[in-house]
Structures are given as C-alpha cells and as structure tokens.
Design an enzyme around this catalytic site. Structure first.
Site, PDB file in Angstrom:
ATOM      1  CD  GLU A 250      -2.749   0.731   0.216  1.00  0.00           C
ATOM      2  OE1 GLU A 250      -3.205  -0.054  -0.203  1.00  0.00           O
ATOM      3  OE2 GLU A 250      -2.936   2.012  -0.282  1.00  0.00           O
ATOM      4  CD  GLU A 385       2.614   9.909  -0.864  1.00  0.00           C
ATOM      5  OE1 GLU A 385       3.616   8.997  -0.899  1.00  0.00           O
ATOM      6  OE2 GLU A 385       1.520   9.560  -0.510  1.00  0.00           O
TER       7      GLU A 385
END
Ligand code: UN1
Length: 496
Positions: A250, A385
C-alpha cells in the site's frame, strides 16, 4: 510487561541480540525524548519468525470463533484505553488529539467488524459434475505474516493488517515504523492482554534498513504486508519476487479534489481544508491537488485562503490547535525544498511556504499550511507525493480536462469530485482511476467496512479492510470428496 528497550517474542519482552537502542522523540518538541527502544537486527528477526512459525499450528487449529473473540476483546481494551493511547500517539507522531482519537477509533471499528468474521462463512459449497461427490472451497491461512507499518496511522494500520490475519489463523511478526515504537509496544501489550497466545504476535523494533530488510528476507515468512512509500515498496516487491514470496503493498498517493462550477463551494472548501491539512497533510489520502473549474477558481481560492488564515498550527496536545508538526526535521526540510522548487518552476505562493521557527514552534518541526497557484500538471509539485501541509490549485476548462488531470499522475489512491450534477458525479465514478472515489466528500475518510487501497503505482492489486480483508494472507483450498461407495472411476470433463 514491557521493560525498557525490548522486543516481544514468544510472549516475552526480550533484550535485543544487538543490545543497541534508539530513541523516540516528540516532533512538536524534539528535545523531549519519549523512550528508548531496541535497535534490533537480523538475529532478532530470526527469533521472532521462529516463534511465529512455532505458534502457527496451534493457532491455525484454534476454532475461528475463539480467534474472533480475542479480537473482539482487543476492541474492548482499545475502547478502555482510547484516550491514553491517543495522547501517547499525539506525543509520539504529532497528530492532533481529535485525529489521534479517530485513529484509535478506526482500530476499534476494525476489531468489532473483523472479530465477527470468526463466525462468518470461510468459503462456499458448490455441486459437482460427478455423482455423489461433494465440493467446497475454503480459505486457509498462509502462515507467518511479516508486517511493515508506517508512523502516520500507528494504530489503525496495524489493526487493518493484523486483525484479519489473526482471525484467519495466521501468526505475525510486526515491525512498526521507527518513529512510533512506543505506540506499537502499547498496542502489542493490549493484544497480549486480550489473550493472543504466546508467539502468535511478535514485535521487533528498529530501523527499516535493518529489521524491515531482514524480515523481507526471512525464509519462513509467507507474506509481507507493507504500507509506505512507492520507492520502498518497489524494492520490497523486487526482493519478494526473487523469493517467490507473496507481498501486499500500500504505497504513495497524489490525491485530488475536483471542484466543478456547479459545486457547493462552502462544502468544497471545507473538504479541501480537511483533506489537505488534516494530519498535517501526512495521510496517504491527503489532497495535494485541488483541480478547480475556471468559473469558480477565484471565488474558491479566496474562500480557501480565508479559512486557512484561521488555522492554528501548534502543539497537538492543545485542543485548540488544528495542524500539528510534521514527523521530523528531515521531512520538514524535504517539504520546504518541494515548495521552493515549485516556486522556481513558476508556481505562485498563495500562502505559507515557510518553516515556522518562532515560539511556540521553535523546538518542533512545524510548517505553515501552504497553497501554490498557477500550477500545471507537469511540475514536480503536481506529481510528487509531498506528505506535508502543502496543496496546489490547478485551473481547468471543463469536466474532461478535470478527469484527465486527476488521472494524470502515477498514483491512484483517492480522488474526489464536488458537483451538484448526478450525471457528472456518476461519470466521474466511471472515469476516475483510483481505488477510492468520493462525491461531495473529502479524499480522506475511508471507513473500515469497505476495501482500502489504490490502483497503478499506489498498490499491487491488494486491498486492506472491507469484506475481503484477509485476501492478502489466505489461500483458497478447493476440496472434493467422493462418497459414492462405487468402485467406478468417474473422470471430470470425460465420463460425465
Ligand atoms: C493512510 O493515510 O495511510 O481515509 C490511511 C483516511 C483514513 C485512513 C488513511 N481512514 O484518510
């Protein structure tokens, strides 16, 4: 009981073989050392994996309702300790208290939900094409699950991974982030109190490059479950691939909120503030892109900036604070360098853009909530990110443009659209390429009864939570039983 810098192996708190330690500090005041933890190594990991492996047969043989009951009990213990654990979390990783309580609540919800799975179907029966043959398929546990968890949800994410793994009959070696070992120790103490038998959950503290790495390589680990950056995830996947080891990853996100020209702007501004600055932007679901229709861009921007000017940045234990610190100085510098490069590449600084240094921020890792405008999709600031309180505004012409830009990164975790049109809402659901899609809601706020995870470089096809939460750590076993008492061989596909 936990006693100093120790790991939890086979039901005992043990000094690490390395005999080395590291400290955990408060990011709101880095002079405050919260504890000393074992800086473990490969030998400690080997002991923990052995313990998990030894505990597996008996745990697998424990009736599923009994395993579920222990997880339900864990939920009750979390309820009783919610406030203390939230305060500890807030000190250790800087999340404001109201959010820290939410993090614990997510684990409480998960325990209540997954505990009941001990009594739910673990497979299905179907008819056979052969006479007097019974067929059923059921899930079975894979064995030892190695868990590498991040600091940003130090209770919820271990709960997502651990509770389904345990109810399904697996045993666990848990390696929490080096930023949040204290919360991990408390969590494991509660599991022991809930009745998790010796060896079923083992905790090893230490650095990713040492303990995490050894866990990924440990021969008896059946599956690795990792939450963290895409770079680290890629390396873990490569190493699991060479060992033919299962892995569930993830990873990163670059989530976006689309605000169309028929949106409720007040609602959209509230959603943007929560998604961009909640948890100081350190959620994998954080909205670091606001994609706004040109007809409402100016109005949206003004209202957003007005709201941001009211945000209080400070110590997370102070209930009046909205935005806490970022996790550490390295991250603080990194966030700032993203912002500087964004401005250099042509973005306009609309607010923030500074490391906060005066009182009450002097000893902590505080960054001002930041918005950059005039951003286009090719800029680094629109693609990377950032994991901090930074978002960008991108102006779009129409719906198609919005979808193209929203999908135009390597990530696919959480995308949201604000519109009053059903048609646009459902078209967005069809077209947005992400594991989570929201309409008139922020990009953060996933609930545990739905699958959580992302498409493309955010994940590798697995999901956490939801009805299939144990997918990643179970195998299907298909069983065929001939009860005919006949001596004839009946071949499938041939004699029927
Ligand atoms: C994460 O940021 O790693 O939807 C998890 C949310 C939370 C989970 C976030 N329920 O933001």
């Amino acid at each position: 009981m936990h006693n100093g810098a120790t790991n939890y192996i086979a039901g005992k708190w043990l000094q690490s073989v390395t005999n080395e330690t590291f400290t955990s500090v408060n990011p709101a005041d880095t002079s405050q050392v919260l504890g000393l933890f074992a800086r473990s190594g490969a030998a400690d990991v080997a002991l923990a994996v052995d313990a998990a492996n030894a505990a597996f047969p008996a745990w697998r043989a424990t009736p599923p309702p009994a395993r579920g009951k222990i997880i339900n009990r864990m939920g009750e213990i979390l309820v009783a300790n919610k406030e203390d654990l939230a305060r500890q979390m807030s000190r250790e990783m800087g999340k404001v208290l109201v959010e820290a309580r939410g993090d614990v609540q997510e684990a409480i919800d998960m325990a209540a939900y997954i505990g009941t799975f001990g009594r739910l179907p673990d497979g299905y029966t179907v008819g056979s094409e052969r006479p007097e043959v019974a067929c059923f398929a059921r899930r079975v546990p894979v064995g030892v699950v190695g868990m590498l968890t991040p600091w940003n949800f130090p209770v919820a994410i271990p709960a997502w991974k651990m509770f389904p793994a345990l109810v399904a009959g697996n045993t666990v070696v848990f390696k929490p982030s080096e930023e949040t070992p204290g919360v991990a120790v408390a969590f494991v103490q509660m599991l022991a109190q809930a009745g998790v038998p010796e060896g079923v959950v083992n905790l090893i503290t230490g650095l990713g490059s040492e303990v995490g790495s050894a866990l990924v390589e440990a021969p008896q680990v059946a599956v690795i479950s990792f939450t963290g950056s895409t770079n680290t995830g890629r390396k873990i996947m490569e190493r699991c691939a060479t060992q033919l080891r299962r892995v569930s990853c993830e990873m990163g996100g670059k989530n976006a909120i689309i605000v169309l020209d028929d949106a409720d702007l007040d609602l959209a501004v509230k959603g943007a503030i929560w998604s961009a600055f909640g948890t100081t932007g350190q959620r994998c679901t954080a909205a670091s892109r606001l994609i706004v229709h040109r007809n409402v861009r100016q109005e949206f921007e003004q209202r957003l900036l007005r709201e941001i000017s009211e945000l209080v940045v400070g110590s997370p234990s102070d209930e009046s604070v909205d935005v806490g610190p970022v996790i550490n100085r390295r991250q603080l510098e990194q966030i700032h360098s993203y912002v500087k490069r964004g401005i250099e590449s042509g973005a306009t600084l609309l607010c923030g853009g500074t490391i906060l240094t005066g009182l009450p921020h002097a000893n902590g890792c505080f960054y001002a909530p930041t918005v950059l405008g005039s951003v286009d999709n090719e800029m680094e600031i629109a693609q990377a990110e950032i994991f901090g309180p930074v978002t960008v505004i991108m102006e779009i012409e129409d719906f198609d443009d919005a979808v193209r830009i929203a999908n135009g990164t390597q990530y696919g975790l959480s995308l949201s659209v604000y519109t009053r049109s059903n048609s646009r809402a459902f078209k967005a659901i069809d077209l947005l390429d992400a594991g989570l899609v929201y309409v008139n809601l922020p990009t953060s706020g996933a609930e545990i009864q739905l699958p959580f995870g992302g498409t493309r470089n955010t994940g590798n096809g697995h999901r956490e939570a939801g009805f299939d939460a144990a997918d990643y750590c179970t195998e299907w076993k298909s069983c065929y039983i001939n009860y005919s008492e006949s001596s004839d061989l009946v071949r499938a596909q041939i004699d029927v």
